[in-house]
Design a protein around this motif. Structure first.
Motif, PDB file in Angstrom:
ATOM      1  N   LEU A  73     -13.032 -59.743  86.650  1.00 55.26           N
ATOM      2  CA  LEU A  73     -12.044 -59.911  85.597  1.00 55.26           C
ATOM      3  C   LEU A  73     -11.050 -58.755  85.593  1.00 55.26           C
ATOM      4  O   LEU A  73     -11.403 -57.620  85.895  1.00 55.26           O
ATOM      5  CB  LEU A  73     -12.732 -59.969  84.230  1.00 55.26           C
ATOM      6  N   PRO A  74      -9.807 -59.037  85.237  1.00 60.49           N
ATOM      7  CA  PRO A  74      -8.863 -57.929  85.049  1.00 60.49           C
ATOM      8  C   PRO A  74      -9.263 -57.094  83.844  1.00 60.49           C
ATOM      9  O   PRO A  74      -9.778 -57.622  82.850  1.00 60.49           O
ATOM     10  CB  PRO A  74      -7.527 -58.641  84.818  1.00 60.49           C
ATOM     11  N   GLY A  75      -9.030 -55.798  83.934  1.00 57.69           N
ATOM     12  CA  GLY A  75      -9.332 -54.897  82.833  1.00 57.69           C
ATOM     13  C   GLY A  75      -8.091 -54.180  82.357  1.00 57.69           C
ATOM     14  O   GLY A  75      -7.202 -53.853  83.152  1.00 57.69           O
ATOM     15  N   ILE A  76      -8.023 -53.943  81.057  1.00 57.29           N
ATOM     16  CA  ILE A  76      -6.947 -53.133  80.498  1.00 57.29           C
ATOM     17  C   ILE A  76      -7.584 -51.972  79.747  1.00 57.29           C
ATOM     18  O   ILE A  76      -8.595 -52.137  79.061  1.00 57.29           O
ATOM     19  CB  ILE A  76      -6.008 -53.961  79.593  1.00 57.29           C
ATOM     20  N   VAL A  77      -6.998 -50.779  79.918  1.00 54.91           N
ATOM     21  CA  VAL A  77      -7.608 -49.538  79.439  1.00 54.91           C
ATOM     22  C   VAL A  77      -6.743 -48.906  78.348  1.00 54.91           C
ATOM     23  O   VAL A  77      -5.509 -48.848  78.462  1.00 54.91           O
ATOM     24  CB  VAL A  77      -7.764 -48.532  80.600  1.00 54.91           C
ATOM     25  N   ASP A  78      -7.410 -48.419  77.326  1.00 51.00           N
ATOM     26  CA  ASP A  78      -6.778 -47.636  76.279  1.00 51.00           C
ATOM     27  C   ASP A  78      -6.540 -46.224  76.814  1.00 51.00           C
ATOM     28  O   ASP A  78      -7.478 -45.455  77.015  1.00 51.00           O
ATOM     29  CB  ASP A  78      -7.719 -47.605  75.067  1.00 51.00           C
ATOM     30  N   ALA A  79      -5.274 -45.895  77.062  1.00 45.43           N
ATOM     31  CA  ALA A  79      -4.925 -44.577  77.595  1.00 45.43           C
ATOM     32  C   ALA A  79      -4.388 -43.647  76.509  1.00 45.43           C
ATOM     33  O   ALA A  79      -3.702 -42.655  76.819  1.00 45.43           O
ATOM     34  CB  ALA A  79      -3.914 -44.713  78.730  1.00 45.43           C
ATOM     35  N   ASP A  80      -4.676 -43.963  75.252  1.00 40.21           N
ATOM     36  CA  ASP A  80      -4.266 -43.116  74.127  1.00 40.21           C
ATOM     37  C   ASP A  80      -2.775 -42.792  74.213  1.00 40.21           C
ATOM     38  O   ASP A  80      -1.962 -43.673  74.393  1.00 40.21           O
ATOM     39  CB  ASP A  80      -5.125 -41.853  74.067  1.00 40.21           C
ATOM     40  N   THR A  81      -2.417 -41.526  74.095  1.00 34.63           N
ATOM     41  CA  THR A  81      -1.010 -41.123  74.155  1.00 34.63           C
ATOM     42  C   THR A  81      -0.563 -40.783  75.571  1.00 34.63           C
ATOM     43  O   THR A  81       0.514 -40.235  75.772  1.00 34.63           O
ATOM     44  CB  THR A  81      -0.759 -39.908  73.241  1.00 34.63           C
ATOM     45  N   GLY A  82      -1.412 -41.091  76.547  1.00 38.71           N
ATOM     46  CA  GLY A  82      -1.103 -40.777  77.936  1.00 38.71           C
ATOM     47  C   GLY A  82      -1.659 -39.450  78.385  1.00 38.71           C
ATOM     48  O   GLY A  82      -1.393 -39.008  79.500  1.00 38.71           O
ATOM     49  N   PHE A  83      -2.409 -38.792  77.484  1.00 34.90           N
ATOM     50  CA  PHE A  83      -3.063 -37.509  77.778  1.00 34.90           C
ATOM     51  C   PHE A  83      -2.068 -36.383  78.021  1.00 34.90           C
ATOM     52  O   PHE A  83      -2.290 -35.506  78.855  1.00 34.90           O
ATOM     53  CB  PHE A  83      -4.044 -37.655  78.946  1.00 34.90           C
ATOM     54  N   GLY A  84      -0.950 -36.416  77.291  1.00 31.56           N
ATOM     55  CA  GLY A  84       0.003 -35.319  77.399  1.00 31.56           C
ATOM     56  C   GLY A  84       1.442 -35.790  77.359  1.00 31.56           C
ATOM     57  O   GLY A  84       1.755 -36.856  76.840  1.00 31.56           O
ATOM     58  N   GLU A  85       2.291 -34.996  77.930  1.00 33.12           N
ATOM     59  CA  GLU A  85       3.721 -35.279  77.949  1.00 33.12           C
ATOM     60  C   GLU A  85       4.058 -36.237  79.097  1.00 33.12           C
ATOM     61  O   GLU A  85       3.162 -36.651  79.828  1.00 33.12           O
ATOM     62  CB  GLU A  85       4.478 -33.956  78.057  1.00 33.12           C
ATOM     63  N   PRO A  86       5.343 -36.632  79.265  1.00 28.48           N
ATOM     64  CA  PRO A  86       5.674 -37.665  80.256  1.00 28.48           C
ATOM     65  C   PRO A  86       5.101 -37.428  81.653  1.00 28.48           C
ATOM     66  O   PRO A  86       4.666 -38.382  82.307  1.00 28.48           O
ATOM     67  CB  PRO A  86       7.203 -37.649  80.256  1.00 28.48           C
ATOM     68  N   MET A  87       5.065 -36.173  82.129  1.00 30.09           N
ATOM     69  CA  MET A  87       4.484 -35.927  83.443  1.00 30.09           C
ATOM     70  C   MET A  87       2.998 -36.270  83.455  1.00 30.09           C
ATOM     71  O   MET A  87       2.475 -36.820  84.428  1.00 30.09           O
ATOM     72  CB  MET A  87       4.691 -34.463  83.848  1.00 30.09           C
ATOM     73  N   ASN A  88       2.299 -35.957  82.356  1.00 31.72           N
ATOM     74  CA  ASN A  88       0.888 -36.320  82.243  1.00 31.72           C
ATOM     75  C   ASN A  88       0.712 -37.830  82.188  1.00 31.72           C
ATOM     76  O   ASN A  88      -0.235 -38.374  82.765  1.00 31.72           O
ATOM     77  CB  ASN A  88       0.274 -35.686  80.996  1.00 31.72           C
ATOM     78  N   VAL A  89       1.626 -38.488  81.490  1.00 35.40           N
ATOM     79  CA  VAL A  89       1.575 -39.951  81.408  1.00 35.40           C
ATOM     80  C   VAL A  89       1.676 -40.559  82.802  1.00 35.40           C
ATOM     81  O   VAL A  89       0.950 -41.495  83.153  1.00 35.40           O
ATOM     82  CB  VAL A  89       2.698 -40.486  80.497  1.00 35.40           C
ATOM     83  N   ALA A  90       2.584 -40.016  83.623  1.00 28.67           N
ATOM     84  CA  ALA A  90       2.754 -40.513  84.992  1.00 28.67           C
ATOM     85  C   ALA A  90       1.455 -40.377  85.782  1.00 28.67           C
ATOM     86  O   ALA A  90       1.039 -41.304  86.494  1.00 28.67           O
ATOM     87  CB  ALA A  90       3.884 -39.756  85.681  1.00 28.67           C
ATOM     88  N   ARG A  91       0.801 -39.241  85.649  1.00 31.71           N
ATOM     89  CA  ARG A  91      -0.460 -39.042  86.371  1.00 31.71           C
ATOM     90  C   ARG A  91      -1.540 -39.980  85.838  1.00 31.71           C
ATOM     91  O   ARG A  91      -2.349 -40.512  86.615  1.00 31.71           O
ATOM     92  CB  ARG A  91      -0.919 -37.583  86.247  1.00 31.71           C
TER      93      ARG A  91
END
Length: 297
Positions: free
Chosen positions: A84-102
């Motif tokens: 099955l496909p899964g979707i994950v709760d990534a909260d706020t992305g774990f930081g600023e935009p560079m962290n979101v990208a990672r």
């Protein structure tokens, strides 16, 4: 063998097709890989990985204490065992935009089909608790833009969650939903909607699919599948339901053993060993082992 037979690319294609199908997709929350296998066996459309559940499993409240590594590890473990496909709760992305990208790239590598990023202030709070706050719209848009730019697989779904309704009201939630869709979000997750009318308002505001969170004991009315379908919702998650059921059953069992001195009265309420072994695929492991290890001259 007890592993996925679909590739990550195939799961993402299935998810994309489902979101475009016009029918409601149902994603219960898995609290471990074994429960993800049960979700698949019961015929659901996908698996949701809740940040609240991952936090609770670690004995932590849902206030942004988990790390990207912990979340990515659990995503990988679940993706490995289910088609099955899964979707994950990534909260706020774990930081600023560079962290979101990672964050996007690590969760892509884990094999799931998508994630959602929210507009709360970091560290965040459970979306159905009072006292949360949101960043300004421009900051939230930068998070979504970074997520969209960072993905390497265009089929990987980037969902944008807004918690603005509880903080600034429904009009602000609608404004943000539009802005996040314009920033490239594939899916809009309006958190803490009160009722079907709130979902109708979001549906009228954006052209992309929308997600409904049917969590218990929260701010949202627990709407039926038919009601959600009627107001144009594309995906419903039940994030903590299985964990709550399991923990209540475990607590009841422990109390019974303490009171009665034996688990005998609980046996009929348990998953039988044969059913567990069947879910785990014991026989497929045995057959595989014989095919590559055992031999006769």
């Amino acid at each position: 063998m007890s592993h996925a037979t679909r590739s990550a690319a195939e799961k993402r294609a299935v998810f994309r097709t489902g979101l475009a199908s016009g029918r409601l997709l149902r994603f219960p929350g898995a609290f471990n890989p074994l429960s993800a296998k049960l979700i698949q066996r019961r015929g659901y459309d996908g698996v949701y990985l809740s940040g609240a559940v991952i936090s609770a499993e670690l004995g932590l409240p849902d206030i942004g204490l988990t790390t990207l590594t912990e979340v990515a590890d659990r995503a990988r473990q679940v993706a490995r065992v289910t088609d099955l496909p899964g979707i994950v709760d990534a909260d706020t992305g774990f930081g600023e935009p560079m962290n979101v990208a990672r964050t996007v790239q690590l969760l892509e590598d884990s094999g799931v089909a998508g994630l959602h990023i929210e507009d709360q202030v970091n560290p965040k709070r459970c979306g159905h608790l009072d006292g949360k706050d949101v960043v300004d719209t421009a900051t939230a848009v930068r998070r979504i833009s970074a997520a969209v730019a960072a993905r390497r697989d265009p089929s990987f779904v980037i969902a944008a969650r807004t918690d603005a309704k509880a903080v600034h009201g429904m009009a602000e939630a609608i404004t943000r939903a539009k802005a996040y869709a314009d920033a490239g979000a594939d899916l809009i997750f309006p958190e803490a909607m009160a009722d079907a009318k709130d979902f109708e308002a979001i549906r009228a505001a954006v052209d992309v699919p929308i997600l409904a969170n049917m969590t218990e004991f929260g701010k949202s009315e627990l709407l039926s599948v038919s009601t959600l379908e009627s107001v144009g919702v594309n995906l419903v998650i039940y994030p903590v339901t299985l964990l709550r059921l399991a923990m209540h059953a475990a607590d009841t069992g422990l109390a019974t053993i303490a009171a009665e001195g034996t688990q005998e009265s609980l046996v009929d309420a348990m998953q039988h060993r044969r059913d567990l072994y069947d879910l785990l695929g014991y026989e497929s492991y045995r057959a595989f082992d014989e095919s590559v290890f055992d031999f006769r001259l």
